[in-house]
Design a protein around this motif. Structure first.
Motif, PDB file in Angstrom:
ATOM      1  N   LYS A   1     -21.786  -9.895   5.810  1.00 25.31           N
ATOM      2  CA  LYS A   1     -23.089  -9.234   5.712  1.00 25.31           C
ATOM      3  C   LYS A   1     -23.055  -7.830   6.288  1.00 25.31           C
ATOM      4  CE  LYS A   1     -27.790 -11.072   5.818  1.00 25.31           C
ATOM      5  NZ  LYS A   1     -28.668 -12.113   6.393  1.00 25.31           N
ATOM      6  N   GLN A   2     -22.178  -7.597   7.244  1.00 28.74           N
ATOM      7  CA  GLN A   2     -22.072  -6.283   7.878  1.00 28.74           C
ATOM      8  C   GLN A   2     -21.142  -5.346   7.092  1.00 28.74           C
ATOM      9  OE1 GLN A   2     -21.808  -9.237   9.854  1.00 28.74           O
ATOM     10  NE2 GLN A   2     -24.002  -8.992  10.195  1.00 28.74           N
ATOM     11  N   GLY A   3     -20.615  -5.816   5.964  1.00 29.54           N
ATOM     12  CA  GLY A   3     -19.723  -4.994   5.149  1.00 29.54           C
ATOM     13  C   GLY A   3     -18.300  -4.955   5.670  1.00 29.54           C
ATOM     14  N   LEU A   4     -17.948  -5.892   6.564  1.00 31.09           N
ATOM     15  CA  LEU A   4     -16.595  -5.943   7.135  1.00 31.09           C
ATOM     16  C   LEU A   4     -15.822  -7.113   6.540  1.00 31.09           C
ATOM     17  CD1 LEU A   4     -17.534  -5.264  10.876  1.00 31.09           C
ATOM     18  CD2 LEU A   4     -16.737  -3.613   9.172  1.00 31.09           C
ATOM     19  N   TYR A   5     -14.488  -7.049   6.666  1.00 29.84           N
ATOM     20  CA  TYR A   5     -13.624  -8.058   6.064  1.00 29.84           C
ATOM     21  C   TYR A   5     -12.972  -8.904   7.175  1.00 29.84           C
ATOM     22  CZ  TYR A   5     -14.220  -5.369   1.784  1.00 29.84           C
ATOM     23  OH  TYR A   5     -14.763  -4.737   0.701  1.00 29.84           O
ATOM     24  N   PRO A   6     -13.067 -10.241   7.075  1.00 31.90           N
ATOM     25  CA  PRO A   6     -12.536 -11.111   8.129  1.00 31.90           C
ATOM     26  C   PRO A   6     -11.018 -11.283   8.049  1.00 31.90           C
ATOM     27  CG  PRO A   6     -13.566 -12.431   6.418  1.00 31.90           C
ATOM     28  CD  PRO A   6     -13.796 -10.989   6.040  1.00 31.90           C
ATOM     29  N   ILE A   7     -10.406 -11.421   9.217  1.00 32.79           N
ATOM     30  CA  ILE A   7      -8.969 -11.681   9.315  1.00 32.79           C
ATOM     31  C   ILE A   7      -8.758 -13.182   9.541  1.00 32.79           C
ATOM     32  CG2 ILE A   7      -6.826 -11.129  10.521  1.00 32.79           C
ATOM     33  CD1 ILE A   7      -8.115  -8.758   9.053  1.00 32.79           C
ATOM     34  N   TYR A   8      -7.855 -13.760   8.780  1.00 34.58           N
ATOM     35  CA  TYR A   8      -7.547 -15.191   8.887  1.00 34.58           C
ATOM     36  C   TYR A   8      -6.067 -15.380   9.224  1.00 34.58           C
ATOM     37  CZ  TYR A   8     -11.943 -17.017   6.939  1.00 34.58           C
ATOM     38  OH  TYR A   8     -13.252 -17.378   6.749  1.00 34.58           O
ATOM     39  N   LEU A   9      -5.769 -16.510   9.853  1.00 36.07           N
ATOM     40  CA  LEU A   9      -4.381 -16.941  10.021  1.00 36.07           C
ATOM     41  C   LEU A   9      -4.095 -17.920   8.881  1.00 36.07           C
ATOM     42  CD1 LEU A   9      -1.851 -16.951  11.977  1.00 36.07           C
ATOM     43  CD2 LEU A   9      -2.718 -19.160  12.719  1.00 36.07           C
ATOM     44  N   ARG A  10      -3.151 -17.592   8.031  1.00 35.71           N
ATOM     45  CA  ARG A  10      -2.813 -18.449   6.886  1.00 35.71           C
ATOM     46  C   ARG A  10      -1.478 -19.125   7.171  1.00 35.71           C
ATOM     47  NH1 ARG A  10      -3.032 -15.446   1.387  1.00 35.71           N
ATOM     48  NH2 ARG A  10      -5.287 -15.713   1.739  1.00 35.71           N
ATOM     49  N   ALA A  11      -1.466 -20.463   7.195  1.00 37.72           N
ATOM     50  CA  ALA A  11      -0.250 -21.232   7.471  1.00 37.72           C
ATOM     51  C   ALA A  11       0.249 -21.884   6.179  1.00 37.72           C
ATOM     52  CB  ALA A  11      -0.524 -22.293   8.522  1.00 37.72           C
ATOM     53  N   PHE A  12       1.590 -22.016   6.056  1.00 36.84           N
ATOM     54  CA  PHE A  12       2.210 -22.536   4.829  1.00 36.84           C
ATOM     55  C   PHE A  12       3.115 -23.726   5.167  1.00 36.84           C
ATOM     56  CE2 PHE A  12       1.543 -17.998   4.468  1.00 36.84           C
ATOM     57  CZ  PHE A  12       0.934 -17.850   3.233  1.00 36.84           C
ATOM     58  N   LEU A  13       3.120 -24.700   4.259  1.00 35.92           N
ATOM     59  CA  LEU A  13       4.027 -25.844   4.398  1.00 35.92           C
ATOM     60  C   LEU A  13       4.264 -26.450   3.016  1.00 35.92           C
ATOM     61  CD1 LEU A  13       5.606 -27.905   6.134  1.00 35.92           C
ATOM     62  CD2 LEU A  13       3.480 -29.223   6.339  1.00 35.92           C
ATOM     63  N   LYS A  14       5.521 -26.396   2.543  1.00 33.33           N
ATOM     64  CA  LYS A  14       5.923 -27.013   1.279  1.00 33.33           C
ATOM     65  C   LYS A  14       5.008 -26.617   0.115  1.00 33.33           C
ATOM     66  CE  LYS A  14       7.991 -30.989   3.600  1.00 33.33           C
ATOM     67  NZ  LYS A  14       7.956 -32.467   3.796  1.00 33.33           N
ATOM     68  N   GLY A  15       4.745 -25.337   0.002  1.00 35.54           N
ATOM     69  CA  GLY A  15       3.963 -24.844  -1.127  1.00 35.54           C
ATOM     70  C   GLY A  15       2.459 -24.941  -0.954  1.00 35.54           C
ATOM     71  N   LYS A  16       2.000 -25.557   0.139  1.00 37.55           N
ATOM     72  CA  LYS A  16       0.566 -25.664   0.405  1.00 37.55           C
ATOM     73  C   LYS A  16       0.196 -24.704   1.534  1.00 37.55           C
ATOM     74  CE  LYS A  16       0.160 -30.468  -1.106  1.00 37.55           C
ATOM     75  NZ  LYS A  16      -0.265 -31.840  -0.750  1.00 37.55           N
ATOM     76  N   LYS A  17      -1.084 -24.409   1.642  1.00 38.25           N
ATOM     77  CA  LYS A  17      -1.530 -23.481   2.689  1.00 38.25           C
ATOM     78  C   LYS A  17      -2.861 -23.939   3.277  1.00 38.25           C
ATOM     79  CE  LYS A  17      -3.880 -20.330  -0.523  1.00 38.25           C
ATOM     80  NZ  LYS A  17      -3.937 -18.970  -1.074  1.00 38.25           N
ATOM     81  N   ILE A  18      -3.149 -23.460   4.476  1.00 38.48           N
ATOM     82  CA  ILE A  18      -4.431 -23.711   5.139  1.00 38.48           C
ATOM     83  C   ILE A  18      -4.773 -22.464   5.938  1.00 38.48           C
ATOM     84  CG2 ILE A  18      -3.569 -24.684   7.326  1.00 38.48           C
ATOM     85  CD1 ILE A  18      -5.740 -26.868   7.009  1.00 38.48           C
ATOM     86  N   GLU A  19      -6.066 -22.173   6.069  1.00 42.54           N
ATOM     87  CA  GLU A  19      -6.489 -20.943   6.736  1.00 42.54           C
ATOM     88  C   GLU A  19      -7.392 -21.236   7.916  1.00 42.54           C
ATOM     89  OE1 GLU A  19      -6.332 -17.765   3.028  1.00 42.54           O
ATOM     90  OE2 GLU A  19      -8.252 -18.761   3.512  1.00 42.54           O
ATOM     91  N   THR A  20      -7.255 -20.413   8.936  1.00 44.37           N
ATOM     92  CA  THR A  20      -8.080 -20.522  10.141  1.00 44.37           C
ATOM     93  C   THR A  20      -8.715 -19.163  10.423  1.00 44.37           C
ATOM     94  OG1 THR A  20      -6.513 -22.137  11.040  1.00 44.37           O
ATOM     95  CG2 THR A  20      -8.097 -21.170  12.581  1.00 44.37           C
ATOM     96  N   ALA A  21     -10.009 -19.156  10.583  1.00 43.15           N
ATOM     97  CA  ALA A  21     -10.718 -17.894  10.819  1.00 43.15           C
ATOM     98  C   ALA A  21     -10.438 -17.368  12.219  1.00 43.15           C
ATOM     99  CB  ALA A  21     -12.215 -18.098  10.646  1.00 43.15           C
ATOM    100  N   THR A  22     -10.340 -16.068  12.340  1.00 41.46           N
ATOM    101  CA  THR A  22     -10.287 -15.409  13.648  1.00 41.46           C
ATOM    102  C   THR A  22     -11.594 -14.638  13.826  1.00 41.46           C
ATOM    103  OG1 THR A  22      -9.446 -13.224  13.044  1.00 41.46           O
ATOM    104  CG2 THR A  22      -7.830 -15.023  13.151  1.00 41.46           C
ATOM    105  N   PRO A  23     -11.914 -14.183  15.029  1.00 43.04           N
ATOM    106  CA  PRO A  23     -13.154 -13.437  15.228  1.00 43.04           C
ATOM    107  C   PRO A  23     -13.060 -11.969  14.821  1.00 43.04           C
ATOM    108  CG  PRO A  23     -12.032 -13.665  17.307  1.00 43.04           C
ATOM    109  CD  PRO A  23     -11.223 -14.449  16.309  1.00 43.04           C
ATOM    110  N   VAL A  24     -11.918 -11.568  14.284  1.00 41.14           N
ATOM    111  CA  VAL A  24     -11.703 -10.152  13.945  1.00 41.14           C
ATOM    112  C   VAL A  24     -12.253  -9.852  12.556  1.00 41.14           C
ATOM    113  CG1 VAL A  24      -9.984  -8.337  13.611  1.00 41.14           C
ATOM    114  CG2 VAL A  24      -9.653 -10.065  15.408  1.00 41.14           C
ATOM    115  N   THR A  25     -13.152  -8.886  12.476  1.00 39.96           N
ATOM    116  CA  THR A  25     -13.674  -8.405  11.195  1.00 39.96           C
ATOM    117  C   THR A  25     -13.620  -6.881  11.210  1.00 39.96           C
ATOM    118  OG1 THR A  25     -15.942  -8.445  12.061  1.00 39.96           O
ATOM    119  CG2 THR A  25     -15.209 -10.374  10.836  1.00 39.96           C
TER     120      THR A  25
END
Length: 385
Positions: A17-41
């Motif tokens: 909403k503030q026009g900023l883009y969030p930073i995520y930690l993206r983890a990978f395992l055997k072709g699959k991925k999962i993301e975790t939000a960080t407070p950085v925008t």
């Protein structure tokens, strides 16, 4: 066993909403991925894809990169500990859950940024209205305090926020209590993942008082019905809106149910639907009065009514009420209150009214019985007989 999970920081291409883009930690395992939000925008231009860090041109780059460094170190430590001390490698879900359970920010972290990230990440788990309602509550909190850190969330903050809502925003007690219940939900999420250690709501009671429920008397309802029947509208929008408002007065449907009300939900002269808010299945027989307001044509596929947005609906209803000299402020929810109180006034058993409204508890319906004075008078007159 080897370390099989890899990860990197990424910037999401959807701005907040503030026009900023969030930073995520993206983890990978055997072709699959999962993301975790960080407070950085941050602005999109401030992200270094190569370094996976915030560029020095950002005024807060040192603080943001400290946060990302802390997450990086905790992630490595988590994977190494699993490799050295556990029999089985972590799954992506386990990795994320353990990372979130750690208080992995060595610097002050934004409570609101974290919750916004959580809402974005779990958007599909919430009903649309709930999700937008939560986002709205975050905006409301940020009006009270521009930056809210985890360390700010304590008993004093909660009490100060309540006073701000009551005194500065002129919220009534129930509105303020609703906002505090949402804040408590956010606190519980933060506690579940280890960001808040002690419950700040432990010694706080959230009040709920019986609010003023506007409803139309049967005489006022008849007056609106007669006005509709004369079909003397200056604009089609007035007829559309008054039509579905009165239909709700005779059926008890919520605005959210009217929006999705389609012809296939009318079966054997009854409405059979699953209520949008509660998910309860209801069967509402259609009275002759209710049928008066069913249009001869359908809109947008099989929709029964052309339903306008809440703001436009309430604006037109308010104007119609003023033109007819009604002293009550007409809104979408007045229709549901009217159905409940009129049904009780007509002598329909409260158990039946409760089923028609789709209430999960009869105690919810009993609120309407308290405010229908005509029923009380009628019942007390039995003593005179």
């Amino acid at each position: 066993m080897s370390i099989q999970i890899s990860y990197r920081f990424v910037i999401k291409k959807e701005k907040n909403k503030q026009g900023l883009y969030p930073i995520y930690l993206r983890a990978f395992l055997k072709g699959k991925k999962i993301e975790t939000a960080t407070p950085v925008t941050i602005p999109l231009r401030d992200w270094s894809l190569r370094n996976q860090r915030v560029k020095s041109q950002n005024n807060y780059h040192e603080r943001y990169n400290m946060i990302l460094d802390a997450i990086d170190k905790k992630s490595i430590k988590l994977l190494v500990n699993n490799f050295l001390n556990e029999e089985y490698p972590l799954s992506l879900v386990q990795f994320k859950d353990r990372l979130l359970a750690l208080n992995h920010y060595s610097v002050e972290q934004s409570f609101t940024d974290y919750i916004l990230g959580y809402l974005e990440e779990n958007k599909t788990k919430f009903k649309t209205e709930t999700w937008f309602g939560y986002k709205s509550q975050i905006s409301k909190m940020l009006k009270f305090k521009k930056e809210i850190l985890f360390s700010d969330i304590n008993e004093r903050f909660i009490n100060d926020y309540r006073q701000y809502m009551l005194n500065t925003l002129s919220n009534n007690e129930n509105t303020a209590s609703k906002s505090l219940r949402v804040l408590r939900t956010f606190v519980n999420i933060s506690m579940r993942f280890g960001y808040i250690k002690t419950n700040p709501f432990q010694y706080i009671s959230i009040k709920k008082v019986d609010g003023k429920r506007d409803f139309l008397s049967i005489e006022e309802l008849n007056k609106l019905t007669d006005y509709y029947s004369k079909d003397n509208f200056a604009k089609l929008i007035e007829k559309d809106i008054l039509g579905y408002f009165l239909f709700a007065c005779y059926t008890g449907l919520r605005y959210s149910d009217l929006k999705t009300f389609s012809t296939d939900l009318i079966v054997d002269n009854s409405i059979r639907l699953r209520m949008h808010k509660t998910g309860c299945l209801v069967n509402i027989p259609l009275s002759k009065k209710a049928k008066m307001f069913l249009p001869n044509i359908t809109f947008e596929g099989s929709s029964v009514f052309r339903v306008y947005c809440n703001k436009v609906t309430n604006k037109e209803l308010k104007k119609i009420g003023a033109d007819l000299g009604l002293k009550k402020k007409l809104t979408c929810h007045v229709a549901r209150h009217t159905f409940a109180t009129a049904s009780i006034s007509l002598g329909i058993p409260i158990e039946v009214v409760s089923k028609l409204l789709g209430h999960t508890s009869i105690r919810t319906t009993q609120v309407y019985a308290k405010i229908v004075d005509t029923v009380k008078i009628k019942e007390m007159q039995k003593w005179d007989n």
